[in-house]
Design a protein around this motif. Sequence first.
Motif, PDB file in Angstrom:
ATOM      1  N   ARG A 219       0.831  -1.213   0.000  1.00  0.00           N
ATOM      2  CA  ARG A 219       0.000   0.000   0.000  1.00  0.00           C
ATOM      3  C   ARG A 219       0.863   1.259   0.000  1.00  0.00           C
ATOM      4  O   ARG A 219       0.502   2.255  -0.632  1.00  0.00           O
ATOM      5  N   THR A 220       1.985   1.213   0.705  1.00  0.00           N
ATOM      6  CA  THR A 220       2.899   2.358   0.713  1.00  0.00           C
ATOM      7  C   THR A 220       3.447   2.598  -0.684  1.00  0.00           C
ATOM      8  O   THR A 220       3.505   3.746  -1.151  1.00  0.00           O
ATOM      9  N   GLU A 221       3.834   1.534  -1.357  1.00  0.00           N
ATOM     10  CA  GLU A 221       4.339   1.661  -2.737  1.00  0.00           C
ATOM     11  C   GLU A 221       3.247   2.184  -3.662  1.00  0.00           C
ATOM     12  O   GLU A 221       3.484   3.048  -4.510  1.00  0.00           O
ATOM     13  N   ASN A 222       2.029   1.688  -3.494  1.00  0.00           N
ATOM     14  CA  ASN A 222       0.925   2.152  -4.323  1.00  0.00           C
ATOM     15  C   ASN A 222       0.652   3.631  -4.078  1.00  0.00           C
ATOM     16  O   ASN A 222       0.414   4.402  -5.019  1.00  0.00           O
ATOM     17  N   GLU A 223       0.717   4.065  -2.829  1.00  0.00           N
ATOM     18  CA  GLU A 223       0.508   5.477  -2.505  1.00  0.00           C
ATOM     19  C   GLU A 223       1.628   6.341  -3.094  1.00  0.00           C
ATOM     20  O   GLU A 223       1.395   7.448  -3.567  1.00  0.00           O
ATOM     21  N   ARG A 224       2.853   5.817  -3.044  1.00  0.00           N
ATOM     22  CA  ARG A 224       3.979   6.538  -3.642  1.00  0.00           C
ATOM     23  C   ARG A 224       3.757   6.709  -5.147  1.00  0.00           C
ATOM     24  O   ARG A 224       3.951   7.798  -5.701  1.00  0.00           O
ATOM     25  N   LEU A 225       3.296   5.653  -5.807  1.00  0.00           N
ATOM     26  CA  LEU A 225       3.007   5.744  -7.248  1.00  0.00           C
ATOM     27  C   LEU A 225       1.860   6.716  -7.507  1.00  0.00           C
ATOM     28  O   LEU A 225       1.908   7.505  -8.461  1.00  0.00           O
ATOM     29  N   ARG A 226       0.834   6.689  -6.671  1.00  0.00           N
ATOM     30  CA  ARG A 226      -0.310   7.598  -6.828  1.00  0.00           C
ATOM     31  C   ARG A 226       0.156   9.055  -6.730  1.00  0.00           C
ATOM     32  O   ARG A 226      -0.237   9.901  -7.538  1.00  0.00           O
ATOM     33  N   ARG A 227       1.013   9.351  -5.741  1.00  0.00           N
ATOM     34  CA  ARG A 227       1.514  10.724  -5.588  1.00  0.00           C
ATOM     35  C   ARG A 227       2.393  11.120  -6.783  1.00  0.00           C
ATOM     36  O   ARG A 227       2.323  12.254  -7.265  1.00  0.00           O
ATOM     37  N   ALA A 228       3.225  10.184  -7.255  1.00  0.00           N
ATOM     38  CA  ALA A 228       4.105  10.488  -8.389  1.00  0.00           C
ATOM     39  C   ALA A 228       3.290  10.805  -9.635  1.00  0.00           C
ATOM     40  O   ALA A 228       3.604  11.745 -10.365  1.00  0.00           O
TER      41      ALA A 228
ATOM     42  N   GLY B  55       0.151  11.840  -9.592  1.00  0.00           N
ATOM     43  CA  GLY B  55      -0.614  13.049  -9.280  1.00  0.00           C
ATOM     44  C   GLY B  55       0.193  14.324  -9.421  1.00  0.00           C
ATOM     45  O   GLY B  55      -0.312  15.334  -9.922  1.00  0.00           O
ATOM     46  N   ASP B  56       1.461  14.309  -8.989  1.00  0.00           N
ATOM     47  CA  ASP B  56       2.257  15.540  -9.090  1.00  0.00           C
ATOM     48  C   ASP B  56       3.054  15.641 -10.383  1.00  0.00           C
ATOM     49  O   ASP B  56       3.797  16.598 -10.593  1.00  0.00           O
ATOM     50  N   GLY B  57       2.905  14.651 -11.264  1.00  0.00           N
ATOM     51  CA  GLY B  57       3.540  14.738 -12.582  1.00  0.00           C
ATOM     52  C   GLY B  57       4.958  14.211 -12.637  1.00  0.00           C
ATOM     53  O   GLY B  57       5.568  14.231 -13.704  1.00  0.00           O
ATOM     54  N   THR B  58       5.526  13.720 -11.530  1.00  0.00           N
ATOM     55  CA  THR B  58       6.887  13.168 -11.586  1.00  0.00           C
ATOM     56  C   THR B  58       6.889  11.754 -12.142  1.00  0.00           C
ATOM     57  O   THR B  58       7.937  11.221 -12.490  1.00  0.00           O
TER      58      THR B  58
ATOM     59  N   GLY C 113       2.606   8.635 -29.530  1.00  0.00           N
ATOM     60  CA  GLY C 113       3.306   8.296 -28.289  1.00  0.00           C
ATOM     61  C   GLY C 113       2.634   7.112 -27.634  1.00  0.00           C
ATOM     62  O   GLY C 113       1.771   6.466 -28.219  1.00  0.00           O
ATOM     63  N   ARG C 114       3.018   6.871 -26.414  1.00  0.00           N
ATOM     64  CA  ARG C 114       2.451   5.737 -25.691  1.00  0.00           C
ATOM     65  C   ARG C 114       1.058   6.097 -25.189  1.00  0.00           C
ATOM     66  O   ARG C 114       0.786   7.238 -24.844  1.00  0.00           O
ATOM     67  N   ALA C 115       0.227   5.099 -25.127  1.00  0.00           N
ATOM     68  CA  ALA C 115      -1.130   5.318 -24.612  1.00  0.00           C
ATOM     69  C   ALA C 115      -1.056   5.545 -23.105  1.00  0.00           C
ATOM     70  O   ALA C 115      -0.295   4.896 -22.406  1.00  0.00           O
ATOM     71  N   GLU C 116      -1.832   6.499 -22.622  1.00  0.00           N
ATOM     72  CA  GLU C 116      -1.812   6.809 -21.198  1.00  0.00           C
ATOM     73  C   GLU C 116      -3.243   6.811 -20.685  1.00  0.00           C
ATOM     74  O   GLU C 116      -4.174   7.194 -21.391  1.00  0.00           O
ATOM     75  N   LEU C 117      -3.417   6.390 -19.433  1.00  0.00           N
ATOM     76  CA  LEU C 117      -4.737   6.342 -18.830  1.00  0.00           C
ATOM     77  C   LEU C 117      -5.265   7.765 -18.630  1.00  0.00           C
ATOM     78  O   LEU C 117      -4.521   8.663 -18.263  1.00  0.00           O
ATOM     79  N   ALA C 118      -6.534   7.946 -18.888  1.00  0.00           N
ATOM     80  CA  ALA C 118      -7.144   9.262 -18.732  1.00  0.00           C
ATOM     81  C   ALA C 118      -7.047   9.719 -17.282  1.00  0.00           C
ATOM     82  O   ALA C 118      -7.086   8.912 -16.352  1.00  0.00           O
ATOM     83  N   ALA C 119      -6.941  11.008 -17.082  1.00  0.00           N
ATOM     84  CA  ALA C 119      -6.742  11.583 -15.747  1.00  0.00           C
ATOM     85  C   ALA C 119      -7.879  11.217 -14.790  1.00  0.00           C
ATOM     86  O   ALA C 119      -7.638  10.954 -13.607  1.00  0.00           O
TER      87      ALA C 119
END
Length: 179
Positions: free
Chosen positions: A77-86, A88-91, A122-128
């Motif tokens: 869950r910590t890793e998933n939250e880290r990915l969610r924040r990344a 979300g903030d565009g990093t 480009g690569r397909a990306e999931l909608a926001a």
Amino acid sequence: MTISPFKAALLGMLIAALVPVYWFIRVVDQRDDALEGLRGLNTEVVGLRHAARISGEMLAERDAIDQRNTKELIDARTENERLRRAVGDGTGRLYVSATCPASGSVSATAGTAGTARVADAGRAELAADARPDYFTLRDQLTQSRQMIVGLQQYVRGVCQRSPAHQDTTFPNLNERTTP
């Protein structure tokens, strides 16, 4: 018929000697019964100690399984939250593995039937707006997986070790009856 005083004294001494023998035999029998009861109790105590030891080991195994799976779930869950924040903030970016078939691509010249094609942009990306759902599903999948793994480990490590399991609690479980 009269009994001589000597015979009466002898009879009295014999009765007086037999009464303690009777009580001695009775006390010895009671002692033997008590010793047998004590042996039975000692056997029961040994069995109860063994059962308590096994129960303690099973509880320790259950706790170890729970701690291990809880830690893995928290880490996931910590890793998933880290990915969610990344994301979300565009990093970081959330990419979707997708391919575009050749028949659906746009040609380089709109009116010509040439063979040149425009490369994918480009690569397909999931909608926001779909990203939060992706991370929610990922959290739920992680939790479900850890629950299943934990239950499997519990069954293997605890339930199958229990004495009740060894005595076949459900003898007809695998039998099929046909009408």
